[in-house]
Motif scaffolding. Structure first.
Motif, PDB file in Angstrom:
ATOM      1  N   LEU A 150     -39.049 -23.172  31.047  1.00  0.00           N
ATOM      2  CA  LEU A 150     -39.964 -22.313  30.295  1.00  0.00           C
ATOM      3  C   LEU A 150     -41.138 -21.782  31.117  1.00  0.00           C
ATOM      4  O   LEU A 150     -41.775 -20.805  30.727  1.00  0.00           O
ATOM      5  N   ASP A 168     -38.767 -12.444  32.323  1.00  0.00           N
ATOM      6  CA  ASP A 168     -39.537 -13.149  31.297  1.00  0.00           C
ATOM      7  C   ASP A 168     -38.656 -13.965  30.350  1.00  0.00           C
ATOM      8  O   ASP A 168     -39.148 -14.490  29.354  1.00  0.00           O
ATOM      9  N   THR A 169     -37.364 -14.096  30.654  1.00  0.00           N
ATOM     10  CA  THR A 169     -36.461 -14.815  29.758  1.00  0.00           C
ATOM     11  C   THR A 169     -35.764 -15.964  30.482  1.00  0.00           C
ATOM     12  O   THR A 169     -35.581 -15.943  31.694  1.00  0.00           O
ATOM     13  N   LEU A 170     -35.370 -16.951  29.690  1.00  0.00           N
ATOM     14  CA  LEU A 170     -34.582 -18.089  30.161  1.00  0.00           C
ATOM     15  C   LEU A 170     -33.243 -18.032  29.451  1.00  0.00           C
ATOM     16  O   LEU A 170     -33.182 -18.077  28.221  1.00  0.00           O
ATOM     17  N   ARG A 198     -30.297 -11.570  38.547  1.00  0.00           N
ATOM     18  CA  ARG A 198     -31.723 -11.872  38.605  1.00  0.00           C
ATOM     19  C   ARG A 198     -32.245 -11.871  40.039  1.00  0.00           C
ATOM     20  O   ARG A 198     -33.397 -11.526  40.292  1.00  0.00           O
ATOM     21  N   GLN A 201     -46.225 -13.303  31.627  1.00  0.00           N
ATOM     22  CA  GLN A 201     -45.072 -12.437  31.437  1.00  0.00           C
ATOM     23  C   GLN A 201     -45.310 -11.092  32.118  1.00  0.00           C
ATOM     24  O   GLN A 201     -46.429 -10.587  32.171  1.00  0.00           O
ATOM     25  N   ASN A 220     -41.088 -23.281  38.546  1.00  0.00           N
ATOM     26  CA  ASN A 220     -41.291 -21.988  37.894  1.00  0.00           C
ATOM     27  C   ASN A 220     -40.108 -21.049  38.061  1.00  0.00           C
ATOM     28  O   ASN A 220     -40.124 -19.951  37.517  1.00  0.00           O
ATOM     29  N   GLU A 276     -37.775  -7.778  31.054  1.00  0.00           N
ATOM     30  CA  GLU A 276     -36.984  -8.749  30.287  1.00  0.00           C
ATOM     31  C   GLU A 276     -36.259  -9.751  31.174  1.00  0.00           C
ATOM     32  O   GLU A 276     -36.183 -10.939  30.864  1.00  0.00           O
ATOM     33  N   PHE A 316     -34.188 -20.057  35.807  1.00  0.00           N
ATOM     34  CA  PHE A 316     -33.946 -18.950  34.889  1.00  0.00           C
ATOM     35  C   PHE A 316     -32.673 -19.104  34.063  1.00  0.00           C
ATOM     36  O   PHE A 316     -32.483 -18.381  33.101  1.00  0.00           O
ATOM     37  N   LEU A 343     -43.367 -19.785  33.699  1.00  0.00           N
ATOM     38  CA  LEU A 343     -43.248 -18.432  34.231  1.00  0.00           C
ATOM     39  C   LEU A 343     -43.503 -18.425  35.734  1.00  0.00           C
ATOM     40  O   LEU A 343     -44.464 -19.051  36.204  1.00  0.00           O
ATOM     41  N   ALA A 383     -44.272 -18.531  23.829  1.00  0.00           N
ATOM     42  CA  ALA A 383     -43.465 -17.394  24.268  1.00  0.00           C
ATOM     43  C   ALA A 383     -44.027 -16.092  23.721  1.00  0.00           C
ATOM     44  O   ALA A 383     -44.106 -15.082  24.431  1.00  0.00           O
ATOM     45  N   LYS A 442     -41.568 -18.402  29.190  1.00  0.00           N
ATOM     46  CA  LYS A 442     -40.409 -17.539  29.119  1.00  0.00           C
ATOM     47  C   LYS A 442     -39.868 -17.538  27.687  1.00  0.00           C
ATOM     48  O   LYS A 442     -40.053 -18.501  26.927  1.00  0.00           O
TER      49      LYS A 442
END
Length: 887
Positions: free
Chosen positions: A411, A425-427, A290, A418, A386, A422, A389, A413, A251, A257
C-alpha cells in the motif's frame, strides 16, 4: 490544536492523519496528569476527548490508548511525534518501545539513529539531540546501582529509549522468568525492576495486537508504566481506540495506493496448476508494463528509477520451490526472470537465508536484480517497501485475499503521494479464481474487515512428562542395544549370555551417541538473544519416583547434560531388569490391504457434450471507486502433445495403473480424442483447458470396467516396541493416587493418576472414570502380569488413511495378551468404534503369529456398565461385546 502540536507538525512534516492522531493525545493529555490521576480518571478524560467520543476502557493495569492506523500511513513517525510531545509538555524522559519480532525490533533500533533516513524524530534533530538508546544487546550496561536499598540512576535531560523485542522480555512458556527479569550484578537488580522504578515510564507498543495474550500482558504490567500508546492496523479490541484511520480513507485521500482486484473471466475447466500459471503470467505482464511506465515517469520528473517488484504468496515451502523452478526455467517467458526471484520462508537457514535477507532488505535498490519475491507467511509485518505493485496470492482462500497483513505490504506509495497516474497509484491483486466473488464482496461489504481473535483465559496447569524407567535418551539406548543383540522378547534378558551381549551393544551406542551430541552442542552454541529459550516449566515422573500413596515429582531441566559415562554392567542389568518387569513384548505390525487388479480393453465414450473455447478476458476492477477499469483479450493456452499429456495425467491419477499398462492407457486416450470434434489446434486448446475433466471422464469408465480382488497382509516392522515418554497437561492439584476416591469425573482428562505397580508407566491419564476403574482391576488381579496404556501414535496401528488407532490398554496375563478398548454402553455400536475394533481384531490375528513370547493376542471391547473393581480381569474381559463382521 495546541501550539506544540503545530510546531511538531511543521518540524516533522506530519501528514494529516498523523497530525489528527497527535491532536487527540494532546486533548486528552491537557486534561489529566498520568502520574497523579488513577486509571479510571484518565479513561474518563480519554472517553470525553477521543475521536467521536468513544468510550475508552483499557485492558492493561495502566491507561493505554490505541491508534488504529492503516499500514503505510506512518505509525513509526507518529510514535516519534507522541514521544517528543510527552517529553516537551510533560517532561517525561523514559520511553519503552516494544516490537513483536526481530524484524521490527532491528528496524526500530536502526531508526533511532539520527543518520537513518527514516529517523524516528526526523525534523526534530536540533530539539532532541541524540537520544540515549538501550536495547536487548546493551541494557546490562545501563548506569544504575543499588546502595543501601535505594536505586540510583544516571540523571539526564535527554530522552531515553528502551527498545526491546517482546521475546526478550518474556517467553510464553517460561512466563516472565527470563533474563530480562533476572538479577544482574552490573545493575544491582533485574532490568525489569530498574524500569519499574521510573515514575515517568511510557510504553509504546508497535503492532500492538500481538501483546494481548495473558502472559504478554503480565510481562508488560510488571514494568508499571504510567501510560501506554498502541500502534496497529489490526487492533485486538476497539475498547481503547482514540483515533482510527482506515485503508479506504488512506487511498481516497492520496496517502496509499488504491487496491485493484485483477482477474480473468471464463476460466472454468482449467486445472489449478493452469490457473496458477495464468495468475503468474498475467501478474508479470502487468509488472512489465509498470516497469516501462515507471522509467518514463522517473525520467520525466528527474527522479531515481523506482524498480517495481512482485510478491507471490505460496502455500508452503514445497509449493514455493515449485513456483521458483517454474519461473527460473529457460522455457518460462523465454527465461526473462531467471535469477530474478528469491524465496523467503522459515525453513531457510545458514548462508541461503542470510543471502536472501540481504537481497530482501535492499530490494528497493535498482541495482538489486530481484524482481519477484516468493514467500510463505513470513512477510506479515516489518517489511516496509514502497515499490511493491503486484501481489499474486496462490495460497489464499477468498476470505483471506484482502487481509491487511498481506495487502498492507503493497500500500505504500513510491513517491510519497499519489501521482494521478493510475498505473503508479494502484496495487494489483491477481485473483483469477476468486475474482467475481471478490468484486461482489467489495461492492456489498466494503474492502477490508477485521476478525476478533481474542482467546479466552486458560486454566492454570503445567506439563508433566511421564516415562517408564529412565528418560527417552536412555530408553533409546536400551532399544538400540536390544536390536543390536537380536533381542525379540524382553523375557530373553534373563539369560546371562544375552545380558553381556546387550551390555556391550549399549556401551558402543552410548559412546557413539555422546560423541555426536558433543559435536552438535559445539556447533549450536548461541547467544542468549539470538534465540529465546522455549523451555517450559515441566516435571518428569518416572518409575520409582512415586508410591501407592503419593507421587514425588522431580524438576527437570530439558537442557541438562546427561551423564558423561555409561553405566557399569551391574547397573545396566539391574536397570534393564527393572524396565522389563513392566514392559510387554509388543510387536510393531503394519496391517495393509492389498489388491490384485486387472484391466481389460473396453469401448470408451465421451460423456462431456460440449467443450467451449471462447477467448478469456483480463479484467481490472477498482476496489475503492468500484468500477471496471479495463478488459482486454487474454492469450489462450495450448497443450503441445495432447495424447501424451492425457496419458501421463491418467497414469498419475489412477494408482492401480503402471507403465506396463501403457498400451491400455494410450488406447483409451486415443478413443476419447477421436470423439472430440475440430482440428489439432482446437484439440490442443481444449485439452489444455479441460484436461482434468477429460481425464476424470475416462477414469470413471476405467474404474467401472476394472476387475479387483482385495486381501490383507501384515508386515512386522519391529519385534518389540519400546514405548517412550508422554506429556500430560495437568491442572493445579491434579495428581491423584489411582485407588483413592475420585469425584471430579467430568474433568478427569485434567488429572494424572499415580501409584501404579504393574503399569509400564508409574502414572496414567484417562478419558473416562471407567478406564480408571479398569486400571484398578488390572492392578489387583494376580493373573495380570503387566499392562500398558499406550501413548498416542506409538503403537503404529492405523484404522484409516493417516489416522492411528490408540487402544486404551495392552494387557499381559499368565496365559495371553489383550488389546482392550473401554467405551460407554451407548457408544459400542458407533461406526468409528466398530471400525477401530475391526482393525484391532485384524492386528491381534497377525500379532498372535508374530508375538516373540508365543502368546495369543485377543481384542476386547468392554462397556462401562461391566467394569467393577473387585471383579477379576478374566471375568471383565469375558463381558466383551461382539464385533460384527464387515459386510
Amino acid at each position: 490544536m495546541s501550539g506544540t502540536v503545530s510546531k511538531i507538525k511543521y518540524a516533522m512534516s506530519l501528514r494529516t492523519p498523523q497530525e489528527e492522531a497527535l491532536s487527540y493525545l494532546d486533548a486528552i493529555s491537557t486534561h489529566c496528569d498520568y502520574k497523579r490521576d488513577d486509571k479510571e480518571t484518565v479513561e474518563a478524560v480519554a472517553s470525553e476527548y477521543s475521536e467521536n467520543n468513544r468510550k475508552v476502557r483499557t485492558k492493561f493495569d495502566f491507561p493505554s490508548f490505541c491508534y488504529d492506523m492503516a499500514t503505510g500511513i506512518g505509525k513509526t513517525r507518529l510514535m516519534g511525534a507522541c514521544i517528543y510531545y510527552l517529553y516537551k509538555t510533560k517532561g517525561y524522559k523514559h520511553f519503552f518501545i516494544l516490537a513483536p519480532g526481530n524484524t521490527i525490533y532491528d528496524k526500530l533500533r536502526k531508526e533511532s539513529n539520527p543518520a537513518h533516513p527514516k529517523y524516528i524524530f526526523k525534523g526534530l534533530e536540533a530539539e532532541t539531540g541524540r537520544p540515549r538508546v538501550w536495547d536487548g544487546e546493551n541494557y546490562d550496561r545501563y548506569p544504575v546501582k543499588y546502595e543501601q536499598g535505594s536505586l540510583f540512576v544516571d540523571h539526564t535531560s535527554e530522552i531515553q529509549l528502551f527498545i526491546f523485542n517482546i521475546g526478550k522480555i518474556f517467553n510464553s512458556k517460561t512466563d516472565t522468568q527470563f533474563n530480562f527479569h533476572k538479577f544482574k550484578e552490573t545493575l544491582g537488580a533485574s532490568f525489569a525492576d530498574v524500569l519499574a522504578q521510573f515514575d515517568d515510564l511510557v510504553i509504546c507498543m508497535d503492532e500492538a495486537h500481538h501483546y494481548y495474550a495473558p502472559a504478554s500482558m503480565k510481562a508488560i504490567n510488571y514494568l508499571r508504566p504510567i501510560l501506554g500508546l498502541e500502534f496497529t492496523a489490526t487492533p485486538k479490541s476497539s475498547s481503547n481506540v482514540i483515533y482510527s484511520y482506515d485503508v479506504a480513507r488512506g487511498a481516497a485521500e492520496g496517502y496509499l495506493k488504491i487496491p485493484v482486484v485483477t482477474g480473468r473471466s471464463n476460466i472454468a475447466g482449467y486445472s489449478q496448476d493452469d490457473i496458477e500459471e495464468m495468475k503468474i503470467r498475467d501478474g508479470l505482464a502487468l509488472h512489465k508494463h509498470r516497469k516501462s511506465v515507471l522509467r518514463e515517469y522517473c525520467a520525466a520528473n528527474k527522479l531515481d528509477y523506482v524498480k517495481p517488484i512482485v510478491l507471490i504468496a505460496c502455500k508452503d515451502t514445497d509449493h514455493a520451490k515449485k513456483i521458483r523452478a517454474l519461473i527460473d526455467s529457460d522455457d518460462f517467458m523465454k527465461g526473462k526472470y531467471k535469477g530474478r526471484v528469491i524465496e523467503i520462508h522459515s525453513k531457510q537457514t545458514g548462508e541461503e537465508s542470510e543471502a536472501n535477507v540481504r537481497l530482501l532488505l535492499s530490494i528497493e535498490s535498482a541495482k538489486n536484480p530481484i524482481e519477484i519475491v516468493l514467500h510463505v507467511y513470513k512477510l506479515k509485518e516489518g517489511w516496509d517497501v514502497n515499490n511493491l505493485f503486484t501481489i499474486i496470492p496462490l495460497n489464499a482462500a477468498k476470505s483471506d485475499i484482502l487481509a491487511m497483513q498481506t495487502i498492507g505490504r503493497g500500500l505504500r506509495l513510491p513517491f510519497g503521494e499519489q501521482t494521478g497516474n493510475e498505473d503508479l497509484d494502484t496495487l494489483d491483486i491477481v485473483a483469477h479464481d476468486h475474482y467475481r466473488e471478490l468484486v461482489d464482496e467489495i461492492r456489498n461489504n466494503g474492502v477490508f474487515r477485521h476478525r476478533d481473535l481474542d482467546k479466552s483465559g486458560i486454566e492454570e496447569s503445567r506439563a508433566v512428562y511421564v516415562s517408564s524407567t529412565g528418560d527417552d535418551e536412555e530408553l533409546s539406548l536400551f532399544d538400540t542395544a536390544f536390536t543390536s543383540a537380536g533381542i525379540k522378547s524382553f523375557a530373553e534378558i534373563d539369560n546371562p549370555k544375552t545380558q553381556s551381549e546387550i551390555y556391550q551393544a549399549y556401551v558402543n551406542n552410548f559412546m557413539k551417541s555422546h560423541h555426536e551430541k558433543r559435536k552438535s552442542d559445539d556447533l549450536n552454541q548461541m547467544n542468549l538473544f539470538d534465540a529465546a529459550p522455549e523451555v517450559a516449566q515441566t516435571e518428569m515422573l518416572s518409575e520409582g519416583e512415586g508410591s501407592a500413596g503419593e507421587a514425588v515429582l522431580a524438576s527437570t531441566d530439558t537442557n541438562a547434560q546427561a551423564d558423561e559415562h555409561p553405566m557399569t554392567q551391574d547397573e545396566f542389568i539391574r536397570t534393564v531388569k527393572k524396565y522389563t518387569r513392566r514392559a510387554i513384548s509388543v510387536p510393531r505390525i503394519l496391517v495393509q490391504t492389498t489388491s490384485d487388479v486387472k484391466f481389460h480393453r473396453f469401448e470408451v465414450k465421451r460423456t462431456i457434450k460440449d467443450f467451449e473455447i471462447a477467448a478469456a478476458k483480463i479484467e481490472r476492477f477498482d476496489a475503492i471507486n468500484q468500477h471496471l477499469l479495463t478488459a482486454v483479450d487474454a492469450q489462450a493456452l495450448e497443450t503441445a502433445d495432447v495424447r501424451n499429456t492425457l496419458a501421463c495425467m491418467l497414469l498419475d491419477s489412477i494408482s492401480e495403473l503402471s507403465y506396463e499398462d501403457a498400451d491400455f492407457i494410450i488406447d483409451a486416450v486415443e478413443q476419447y480424442l477421436s470423439q472430440i470434434p475440430g482440428d489439432e489446434e482446437e484439440k490442443r486448446k481444449i485439452v489444455r483447458r479441460y484436461a482434468e475433466l477429460i481425464v476424470n471422464d475416462i477414469k470413471q469408465q476405467i474404474y467401472a470396467h476394472m476387475e479387483e480382488k482385495t486381501h490383507d497382509i501384515h508386515i512386522v516392522q519391529k519385534d518389540r516396541i519400546v514405548f517412550r515418554k508422554f506429556v500430560k497437561n495437568v491442572k493445579k492439584g491434579g495428581q491423584v493416587c489411582y485407588d483413592k476416591p475420585f469425584s471430579d469425573k467430568s474433568n478427569i482428562r485434567k488429572y494424572l493418576f499415580t501409584g501404579y505397580r504393574k503399569s509400564y508407566y508409574p502414572a496414567n491419564a484417562f478419558d473416562s472414570d471407567s478406564e480408571r476403574q479398569f486400571s484398578i482391576i488390572l492392578e489387583e488381579d494376580p493373573d495380570v502380569l503387566r499392562w500398558i496404556k499406550p501413548p498416542l501414535n506409538q503403537l503404529g496401528l492405523f484404522w484409516k488413511a493417516g489416522q492411528q488407532y490408540n487402544p486404551d490398554f495392552l494387557v499381559e496375563t499368565t496365559t495371553g495378551k489383550y488389546m482392550v478398548e473401554v467405551k460407554a454402553l451407548n457408544e459400542v455400536n458407533n461406526e468409528d468404534v466398530v471400525s477401530k475394533a475391526r482393525e484391532g481384531i485384524r492386528w491381534c490375528i497377525f500379532a498372535s503369529t508374530a508375538d516373540p513370547d508365543h502368546k495369543p493376542w485377543e481384542y476386547r471391547l468392554i462397556s462401562d456398565d461391566n467394569i467393577h473393581p473387585g471383579n477379576t480381569c478374566k471375568f471383565t474381559l469375558g463381558t466383551a461385546h461382539p464385533i460384527k463382521e464387515e459386510k
